[in-house]
Motif scaffolding. Sequence first.
Motif, PDB file in Angstrom:
ATOM      1  N   ILE B  23      26.135  42.327  38.455  1.00 51.62           N
ATOM      2  CA  ILE B  23      26.168  41.668  37.342  1.00 51.62           C
ATOM      3  C   ILE B  23      27.345  42.088  36.381  1.00 51.62           C
ATOM      4  N   CYS B  29      23.754  37.480  30.755  1.00 51.81           N
ATOM      5  CA  CYS B  29      22.229  37.048  31.621  1.00 51.81           C
ATOM      6  C   CYS B  29      21.293  36.808  30.411  1.00 51.81           C
ATOM      7  N   CYS B  32      21.811  33.491  29.019  1.00 51.07           N
ATOM      8  CA  CYS B  32      21.882  32.415  29.852  1.00 51.07           C
ATOM      9  C   CYS B  32      20.242  31.904  29.760  1.00 51.07           C
ATOM     10  N   LYS B  35      18.925  30.777  33.654  1.00 51.94           N
ATOM     11  CA  LYS B  35      18.691  31.791  34.783  1.00 51.94           C
ATOM     12  C   LYS B  35      18.512  31.319  36.241  1.00 51.94           C
ATOM     13  N   GLU B  36      19.548  30.436  36.494  1.00 50.54           N
ATOM     14  CA  GLU B  36      19.137  29.635  37.706  1.00 50.54           C
ATOM     15  C   GLU B  36      19.321  30.427  39.001  1.00 50.54           C
ATOM     16  N   THR B  55      18.690  41.094  34.716  1.00 48.66           N
ATOM     17  CA  THR B  55      18.578  40.645  35.961  1.00 48.66           C
ATOM     18  C   THR B  55      18.914  41.716  37.019  1.00 48.66           C
ATOM     19  N   PRO B  73      26.471  29.610  36.446  1.00 52.99           N
ATOM     20  CA  PRO B  73      27.209  28.935  35.584  1.00 52.99           C
ATOM     21  C   PRO B  73      28.317  29.636  34.920  1.00 52.99           C
ATOM     22  N   THR B  74      28.081  30.977  34.507  1.00 52.61           N
ATOM     23  CA  THR B  74      29.065  31.798  33.803  1.00 52.61           C
ATOM     24  C   THR B  74      30.153  32.752  34.644  1.00 52.61           C
ATOM     25  N   ASN B  76      29.087  35.134  36.235  1.00 56.46           N
ATOM     26  CA  ASN B  76      28.691  36.506  35.767  1.00 56.46           C
ATOM     27  C   ASN B  76      28.160  37.614  36.788  1.00 56.46           C
ATOM     28  N   ILE B  77      28.492  36.894  38.114  1.00 53.11           N
ATOM     29  CA  ILE B  77      28.270  37.946  39.165  1.00 53.11           C
ATOM     30  C   ILE B  77      29.564  38.173  40.153  1.00 53.11           C
TER      31      ILE B  77
HETATM   32  S1  SF4 Z   1      23.332  35.870  36.847  1.00 52.61           S
HETATM   33 FE1  SF4 Z   1      24.409  34.040  36.179  1.00 52.61          FE
HETATM   34  S2  SF4 Z   1      22.821  32.512  36.368  1.00 52.61           S
HETATM   35 FE2  SF4 Z   1      21.904  34.568  36.643  1.00 52.61          FE
HETATM   36  S3  SF4 Z   1      20.765  35.025  34.592  1.00 52.61           S
HETATM   37 FE3  SF4 Z   1      22.848  35.987  34.715  1.00 52.61          FE
HETATM   38  S4  SF4 Z   1      24.233  34.434  33.848  1.00 52.61           S
HETATM   39 FE4  SF4 Z   1      22.362  33.335  34.311  1.00 52.61          FE
END
Ligand code: SF4
Lengths: 434, 93
Positions: B23, B29, B32, B35-36, B55, B73-74, B76-77
Motif C-alpha cells: 500500500i 486508504c 478512501c 475501500k473496494e 488496510t 480507484p487511486t 494506491n497499490i
Molecule cells: S487500497 Fe485502494 S481501494 Fe483499497 S482502501 Fe486503499 S485506496 Fe481504497
Amino acid sequence: MATEHFDAIVVGAGPAGSAAAYTMAKAGLSVVLIERGEFPGAKNIFGGVIYRKQLEDIIPEFWKEAPLEREVVEQRLWLLGDQSVVTLGHRNEAFKDPNNCWTGLRVKFDQWFASKAEQAGALNIYETVVTELIREGNKVVGVRTDREEGDLYANVVVVADGVNSLLGKSLGVHREWQPDEVSLAVKEVIAMPKEKIMDRFNLEGNEGVTIEFVGNTLGMAGLGFLYTNQDTLSFGVGVMVSDLKKKRVKPYELLESVKQHPMLRRLLQGGETKEYAGHLIPEGGYHSIPPLSGDGWVICGDAAQLVNFVHREGTNLAMTSGRFAAEAIIQAHTKGDFSRVGLSLYDRLVRESFVHKDLKKYKGLHNFLRDSDPTLMFDKLPRALNDAAYQMLLVDGVPKAEKQRMAMRGITDAAGGLMNLVKLGAQGWRAMNG
Amino acid sequence: MSSIAEKLYTIRYKVDENSHLVIKDQEVCLHCVTKECQDFCPADVYHWVEKEQMTSVAFENCIECGTCRIGCPTYNIQWVYPKGGHGITYKFG
Ligand code: SF4
Ligand SMILES: Cc1cc2nc3c(=O)[nH]c(=O)nc-3n(C[C@H](O)[C@H](O)[C@H](O)COP(=O)(O)OP(=O)(O)OC[C@H]3O[C@@H](n4cnc5c(N)ncnc54)[C@H](O)[C@@H]3O)c2cc1C
Ligand code: SF4
C-alpha cells in the motif's frame, strides 16, 4: 547468469512467447525464453479451448503429441433465467478429423509448448522475473532479471508477458488498462469420473463439449463457461472489472451463486473442486491494441490485447502473433536491422491476418458494452427471453396470438422499445455468432 | 458450498518473506470511501482494519491476477510479481 548476448530474448512462456521462441530457435537464432513461474503454465489459466489451425501452422500434427483433453464436437450457448434456460448450440461430426479445437489445461499444455521451443534450441530459464527492459536511448537492448547478475542482452526483446504486461507499460506503449478493458475470471477445475462426464454431456470416446452461459451474473457484463476435460470439468465466470467494482460483489461468491443455477448444479453435482484460480482477460478489443513494435522490441499476445473475446479466442491469436513476431525478427536478423523499420514486417503480418481483421470486425463492441447498461444485455434480456419461451410453451388456455404479443412485448420492454431491440439484436447476434 | 479459505487451500504457494504488494499510502486508504479492494480481490487479500486504521495485506494469499492494480480507484497499490519461482503454482491451470 553471466552477461551474454543473444539474437532474441522472449519474456513469458505462454502461447505467444513459446510460439515466438520455437519459430526463431528452429530458424537457428540464439534465443532465451524467460518465465517467472516454477515452470511454464504454473501461473496460467484459461477456459480453455485450444484451436487447431494456428498451432498447426507452427507445429504440424501437434495433436499427436500435445497434451490435450477432449475434441470439441459441440458448442452450446445458454441464456439463463433465474431457474430456466434458453439453449442454442451446434454439434457436428464435421468438427472431427481434422479437429477444429480441443479442451485443455494450461499447466500441461504450456509445459509441452515451451519444451518444444527448448528442443528446437532455445535456452529456457524459469523461476525468473524480468523486472525491467534495458535501454540505450530509445532502443531496447536487453532485460534485467531478479537473478543475481541477471542482465541479459539481445538484438531484440519479445514482450509476451501476458495481460498485466508490466513491461509493455514500462515501454509506454500502453497506459494502464482501464477497468472496462479487462475482465476478471475465476475458475474451478472440478474432478468427476470419466463415465459420468460422458453420460452427463452426451459424449462418446474422446468427444468434448463446451457450454458458455450468459445471464445470472448479477447484472454485470460477463460470461460463464463449463467445458469437459478427460476426467475434470473447467467451470468459471468472468465479469468486467468496472462492473465488479460497481456491484461490490466478491468474485468467488458470484462463482458459488452461479453454481446453484438448477441447470449447472445438475451437471456439477458430485464433482470435487481440485483447484481454484483467477486471471484477467484483455477485453479492450481493437481500440486497445498498442503499437506492436519499436526499436529493439515487439509485443505479442495478451500484452497487446490481442483477444477476440466474442469468440473466446486468445491462445490462437497469441500463437499467431508470436509466430509473426518471430518471422519479422528472422528477417531483421538477415538484414541486420532491428530498428522499428527493420521490424515493421511484424505489424504488416498482423494487419493482414485474421488477428487484426477479426478484432476490427468487433471494434465497436467494447464501446457498446461500456456505454450500454449491462443489466440489459446480461440480465433483463436473457430473463425476458426465458419468460417468452416459458409463456409460449405453457398450455394454459390463453390464445396463442395473445401469448405471442405478450412475449414480444416482454422482450421489447426489457430492451426499452422496438428500435432499441433491433439495434441490440443486430449487435448481440454479431457478438455471439459473428 | 466451499469458502474462500477452502478454495485457496487448493493452490500451492511458495511464500516469499517480502510482500510483492505494498500500500503506497495508508493515509489514502483512510480517506478512501469505497475501500473496494476488500470486495473485488478474488483471494481476500485486503482488509480494512478499523482498530489500526489501515488496510492489511495478506499477500501470501494473492493469486497474482492484477485486478487490484487496475481496480484501486487511486492506484494506491504498488504491484509487482512475486520473486521468480515464488507465489502461486497451479497444478491444472
Ligand atoms: S487500497 Fe485502494 S481501494 Fe483499497 S482502501 Fe486503499 S485506496 Fe481504497
Ligand atoms: C478464464 C480465461 C478463459 C480463457 N479461455 C480461452 C479459451 O477457451 N481459448 C483461448 O484461446 N483463449 C482463452 N483465454 C485467453 C488466453 O488464455 C490468452 O489469450 C492467452 O493465454 C494469451 O497468451 P500470452 O502468451 O499472450 O499470455 P499468457 O498466457 O498470460 O503468458 C504470459 C507468460 O508470461 C509470464 N510472465 C509475465 N511477466 C513476466 C515477467 N516479467 N518475467 C517473466 N515471465 C513473465 C507469465 O508467467 C506467463 O507464463 C482465456 C483466458 C482466461 C483468463
Ligand atoms: S493481484 Fe489479484 S489476488 Fe492478488 S491481491 Fe490483487 S486482486 Fe487480490
